[in-house]
Design a protein around this motif. Structure first.
Motif, PDB file in Angstrom:
ATOM      1  N   GLY A 272       8.906  12.951   2.777  1.00 56.24           N
ATOM      2  CA  GLY A 272       9.239  11.847   1.884  1.00 56.24           C
ATOM      3  C   GLY A 272       9.146  10.481   2.529  1.00 56.24           C
ATOM      4  O   GLY A 272       9.736   9.520   2.023  1.00 56.24           O
ATOM      5  N   ARG A 273       8.396  10.344   3.616  1.00 57.57           N
ATOM      6  CA  ARG A 273       8.308   9.042   4.291  1.00 57.57           C
ATOM      7  C   ARG A 273       7.820   7.947   3.348  1.00 57.57           C
ATOM      8  O   ARG A 273       8.255   6.807   3.429  1.00 57.57           O
ATOM      9  N   GLY A 274       6.898   8.272   2.459  1.00 53.65           N
ATOM     10  CA  GLY A 274       6.403   7.280   1.518  1.00 53.65           C
ATOM     11  C   GLY A 274       5.691   6.136   2.210  1.00 53.65           C
ATOM     12  O   GLY A 274       4.891   6.327   3.126  1.00 53.65           O
ATOM     13  N   GLY A 275       6.025   4.914   1.808  1.00 56.64           N
ATOM     14  CA  GLY A 275       5.337   3.745   2.347  1.00 56.64           C
ATOM     15  C   GLY A 275       5.978   3.143   3.574  1.00 56.64           C
ATOM     16  O   GLY A 275       5.539   2.079   4.025  1.00 56.64           O
ATOM     17  N   PHE A 276       7.010   3.785   4.140  1.00 53.96           N
ATOM     18  CA  PHE A 276       7.671   3.179   5.299  1.00 53.96           C
ATOM     19  C   PHE A 276       6.672   2.954   6.425  1.00 53.96           C
ATOM     20  O   PHE A 276       6.003   3.891   6.883  1.00 53.96           O
ATOM     21  N   GLY A 277       6.563   1.711   6.884  1.00 55.76           N
ATOM     22  CA  GLY A 277       5.636   1.363   7.957  1.00 55.76           C
ATOM     23  C   GLY A 277       4.226   1.110   7.492  1.00 55.76           C
ATOM     24  O   GLY A 277       3.357   0.754   8.291  1.00 55.76           O
ATOM     25  N   GLY A 278       3.967   1.295   6.214  1.00 57.03           N
ATOM     26  CA  GLY A 278       2.630   1.085   5.678  1.00 57.03           C
ATOM     27  C   GLY A 278       2.400  -0.356   5.261  1.00 57.03           C
ATOM     28  O   GLY A 278       3.268  -1.213   5.394  1.00 57.03           O
ATOM     29  N   PRO A 279       1.222  -0.653   4.709  1.00 53.92           N
ATOM     30  CA  PRO A 279       0.940  -2.010   4.234  1.00 53.92           C
ATOM     31  C   PRO A 279       1.619  -2.292   2.903  1.00 53.92           C
ATOM     32  O   PRO A 279       1.687  -1.424   2.033  1.00 53.92           O
ATOM     33  N   PHE A 280       2.119  -3.508   2.754  1.00 58.77           N
ATOM     34  CA  PHE A 280       2.626  -4.001   1.478  1.00 58.77           C
ATOM     35  C   PHE A 280       1.922  -5.324   1.242  1.00 58.77           C
ATOM     36  O   PHE A 280       2.219  -6.322   1.896  1.00 58.77           O
ATOM     37  N   ALA A 281       0.955  -5.344   0.316  1.00 51.78           N
ATOM     38  CA  ALA A 281       0.060  -6.490   0.193  1.00 51.78           C
ATOM     39  C   ALA A 281       0.134  -7.137  -1.177  1.00 51.78           C
ATOM     40  O   ALA A 281       0.209  -6.453  -2.204  1.00 51.78           O
ATOM     41  N   PHE A 282       0.117  -8.462  -1.178  1.00 51.50           N
ATOM     42  CA  PHE A 282      -0.124  -9.274  -2.371  1.00 51.50           C
ATOM     43  C   PHE A 282      -1.528  -9.851  -2.193  1.00 51.50           C
ATOM     44  O   PHE A 282      -1.779 -10.614  -1.254  1.00 51.50           O
ATOM     45  N   ILE A 283      -2.446  -9.488  -3.095  1.00 49.22           N
ATOM     46  CA  ILE A 283      -3.855  -9.805  -2.906  1.00 49.22           C
ATOM     47  C   ILE A 283      -4.372 -10.644  -4.064  1.00 49.22           C
ATOM     48  O   ILE A 283      -4.200 -10.286  -5.233  1.00 49.22           O
ATOM     49  N   GLY A 284      -4.999 -11.774  -3.738  1.00 45.56           N
ATOM     50  CA  GLY A 284      -5.665 -12.617  -4.721  1.00 45.56           C
ATOM     51  C   GLY A 284      -7.161 -12.629  -4.476  1.00 45.56           C
ATOM     52  O   GLY A 284      -7.681 -11.871  -3.656  1.00 45.56           O
TER      53      GLY A 284
END
Length: 340
Positions: A272-284
């Motif tokens: 269940g790690r999910g997005g921990f440590g992954g990218p979190f991006a706001f992209i335009g």
């Protein structure tokens, strides 16, 4: 997400998009181990608010809703020390064999209670007060979500200019006598240099890489070693491709990159790690900000969890790393205003 003294809020309903480089801002938050697990999402409306405007919105919402039992007061099952010891010893065996130089095992505290909308609003109010050295971010829909404040930037691109950082090497504020010694700590500096060398290698094709540091950055409960990295890019990156090239740096993954990182999911306690440590991006279309999704609370319809990770190298000691992992989880609870 808080960005450049504004709060960017994207209102749903959300729909997946295949091309993230659009006029509208899209959000990308995939699984740590599988960047193809979730598409970029576009919402129905985009709002840009000041801190005071967001504060008033949260306070108005809380004034209309009944109180709820906060997740912070729920029982939490802390990670098992023997699970982390297994990951540390496996890592150091691989280092002795010359196959790797470093990994970053993660552990998770878990609760059988989810996050209510009221508590989410209260946590946002608390996050309004966090220092600007932290990037506040969150995403929630369909009973699942994440909310946190990370010190780590994967990249920030605007007008041909790309910024990133090597952020590795940690000292809890409770050990304040070690603050200045961080720069002389051989183990912490070794961790830091693995990340910096990797970033310079990955980013060199884009242009001349300039660095400033290492220096000590102060966060609410921790000190970190940080080197700022900047590039004037020869061409505009395709942002999805750039994420794929950069994720994960050795600050969350493995050094060297050639050893891969997905095998870390075999460490115990990773479900269940999910997005921990992954990218979190706001992209335009012309700009993008991609954070490293650490120092957060993740939840689904029935449970919540707080993760923490630490770099393991040949000189790592079990007790010291175990204390660091606890201090990082504690920092999450403090910045979110959860009872500790």
């Amino acid at each position: 997400m808080r960005h450049r003294d504004q709060w960017i809020l994207i209102e749903g309903p959300f729909h997946p998009v295949s091309d993230a480089n659009r006029d509208e801002i899209t959000v990308f938050f995939p699984d740590f181990y599988d960047l193809g697990s979730s598409p970029a999402l576009a919402g129905a409306k985009i709002h840009r608010l000041s801190t005071e405007e967001l504060r008033k919105n949260c306070e108005a919402f809380l004034g209309q809703k009944p109180a709820a039992a906060p997740v912070g007061k729920a029982p939490w099952n802390e990670p098992l020390k023997e699970h982390f010891a297994t990951a540390l010893h496996r890592t150091q065996d691989l280092i002795k064999e010359g196959r790797i130089k470093k990994t970053v095992p993660a552990v998770f505290a878990r609760s059988e209670q989810t996050v209510t909308p009221q508590e989410r609003a209260q946590m946002i109010l608390t996050l309004l007060e966090t220092p600007k050295t932290l990037y506040v971010y969150g995403l929630w829909q369909n009973g699942e979500g994440v909310l946190g404040a990370t010190p780590e930037l994967l990249f920030d691109y605007a007008k041909g200019h790309l910024r990133t950082m090597a952020l590795a090497g940690t000292c809890p504020k409770s050990e304040s006598t070690r603050r200045e010694s961080l720069l002389r700590d051989e183990k912490e500096m070794q961790e830091h240099l693995y990340v910096l060398e990797d970033l310079m290698s990955v980013l060199h094709p884009w242009g001349d890489v300039k660095t400033e540091g290492p220096k000590i950055v102060e966060l609410p409960t921790l000190y970190h070693l940080k080197t700022d990295v900047e590039i004037q890019c020869k061409t505009k990156p395709e942002f999805f491709s750039l994420i794929q090239q950069m994720h994960p740096t050795p600050a969350l993954g493995v050094a060297p990159r050639s050893a891969g990182y997905k095998w870390m999911k075999e460490f115990p306690g990773q479900e269940g790690r999910g997005g921990f440590g992954g990218p979190f991006a706001f992209i335009g279309k012309e700009e993008a900000v991609c954070l490293v999704a650490i120092r957060n609370l993740q939840w689904n319809k029935t449970s919540s969890m707080i993760g923490s990770g630490c770099g393991v190298v040949a000189a790592s000691e079990l007790e010291r790393e175990w204390r660091e992992l606890y201090q990082k989880r504690l920092s999450v609870r403090k910045i979110l205003g959860l009872d500790v």
